[in-house]
Design a protein around this motif. Structure first.
Motif, short mmCIF file in Angstrom:
data_model
loop_
_atom_site.label_atom_id
_atom_site.label_comp_id
_atom_site.label_asym_id
_atom_site.label_seq_id
_atom_site.Cartn_x
_atom_site.Cartn_y
_atom_site.Cartn_z
N PRO A 128 12.51 -1.07 -11.20
CA PRO A 128 12.62 0.10 -10.31
C PRO A 128 12.62 1.44 -11.05
O PRO A 128 12.09 2.42 -10.53
N ILE A 156 9.15 3.20 -11.38
CA ILE A 156 8.40 3.62 -10.20
C ILE A 156 8.12 5.12 -10.20
O ILE A 156 6.97 5.53 -9.99
N PRO A 157 9.10 5.99 -10.45
CA PRO A 157 8.80 7.43 -10.43
C PRO A 157 7.79 7.87 -11.50
O PRO A 157 7.02 8.80 -11.27
N GLY A 213 4.55 7.11 -10.03
CA GLY A 213 4.38 7.99 -8.87
C GLY A 213 3.80 9.33 -9.27
O GLY A 213 2.92 9.88 -8.60
N ARG A 247 0.23 10.98 -8.06
CA ARG A 247 0.12 12.34 -7.50
C ARG A 247 -0.92 13.14 -8.25
O ARG A 247 -1.76 13.81 -7.66
N CYS A 291 2.07 9.41 -3.16
CA CYS A 291 3.09 9.08 -4.15
C CYS A 291 4.29 8.39 -3.48
O CYS A 291 4.78 7.37 -3.96
N LEU A 292 4.74 8.93 -2.37
CA LEU A 292 5.89 8.35 -1.66
C LEU A 292 5.55 6.96 -1.11
O LEU A 292 6.38 6.05 -1.15
N GLU A 337 5.82 4.60 -3.96
CA GLU A 337 7.22 4.34 -4.31
C GLU A 337 7.85 3.33 -3.35
O GLU A 337 8.55 2.41 -3.77
N GLU A 338 7.57 3.48 -2.07
CA GLU A 338 8.13 2.54 -1.10
C GLU A 338 7.49 1.16 -1.22
O GLU A 338 8.19 0.14 -1.18
N SER A 377 6.12 -0.16 -3.88
CA SER A 377 6.57 -0.76 -5.13
C SER A 377 8.00 -1.29 -5.00
O SER A 377 8.31 -2.40 -5.45
N SER A 378 8.86 -0.51 -4.37
CA SER A 378 10.23 -0.96 -4.14
C SER A 378 10.25 -2.23 -3.29
O SER A 378 11.01 -3.16 -3.55
N HIS A 382 11.44 -0.19 3.58
CA HIS A 382 10.38 0.15 2.62
C HIS A 382 8.99 0.10 3.26
O HIS A 382 8.19 1.02 3.11
#
Length: 135
Positions: free
Chosen positions: A15, A18-19, A22, A26, A43-44, A47-48, A50-51, A110
């Protein structure tokens, strides 16, 4: 649909990473001509997704996620592949805001959030070795 400028990244399913990816998504989206708002939404969604993939993963240290980005004639296609559990996303409980408010049950959050960020999200199983989430 024709693909241009294919980018592929493989990274550990942790986790905390992930950023990092991301930001790369972007920047790729901005270079491909998306607006800053749409690039942030992509990007968001990543992130979701991937989570979500990590939460359905096997939790092994060697698990990997593979991200593929394709610039198309109408935007960007993003594919996230993981080894996850063999579950049908459509059969899983959907996010319920009332259930979340009542008992703080975030089941399905997610995938719900990923679907709010982009035009289309699909989850499909491609056998034991990989699952595909196209965003």
């Amino acid at each position: 649909m024709q693909h241009f400028d294919v980018v592929s990244i493989t990274f550990p399913s942790k986790p905390g990473l992930i950023p990092v990816f991301g930001v790369a998504i972007r920047e790729y989206a901005l270079l491909a001509g998306l607006s800053p708002k749409d690039a942030q939404r992509l990007c968001l969604a990543f992130e979701e997704a991937s989570s979500y993939a990590i939460s359905l993963g096997f939790g092994r240290e060697d698990d990997l996620l593979r991200l593929e980005l394709y610039r198309t004639t109408i935007g960007i296609e993003m594919v996230l592949r993981s080894k996850g559990l063999p579950l049908d996303d459509e059969a899983l409980p959907a996010f319920d805001p009332q259930r979340f408010a009542d008992v703080e049950d975030a089941t399905g959050l997610h995938s719900f959030l990923a679907r709010q960020m982009v035009d289309k999200v699909t989850f499909s199983l491609l056998g034991v070795e990989s699952a595909r989430s196209a965003l």
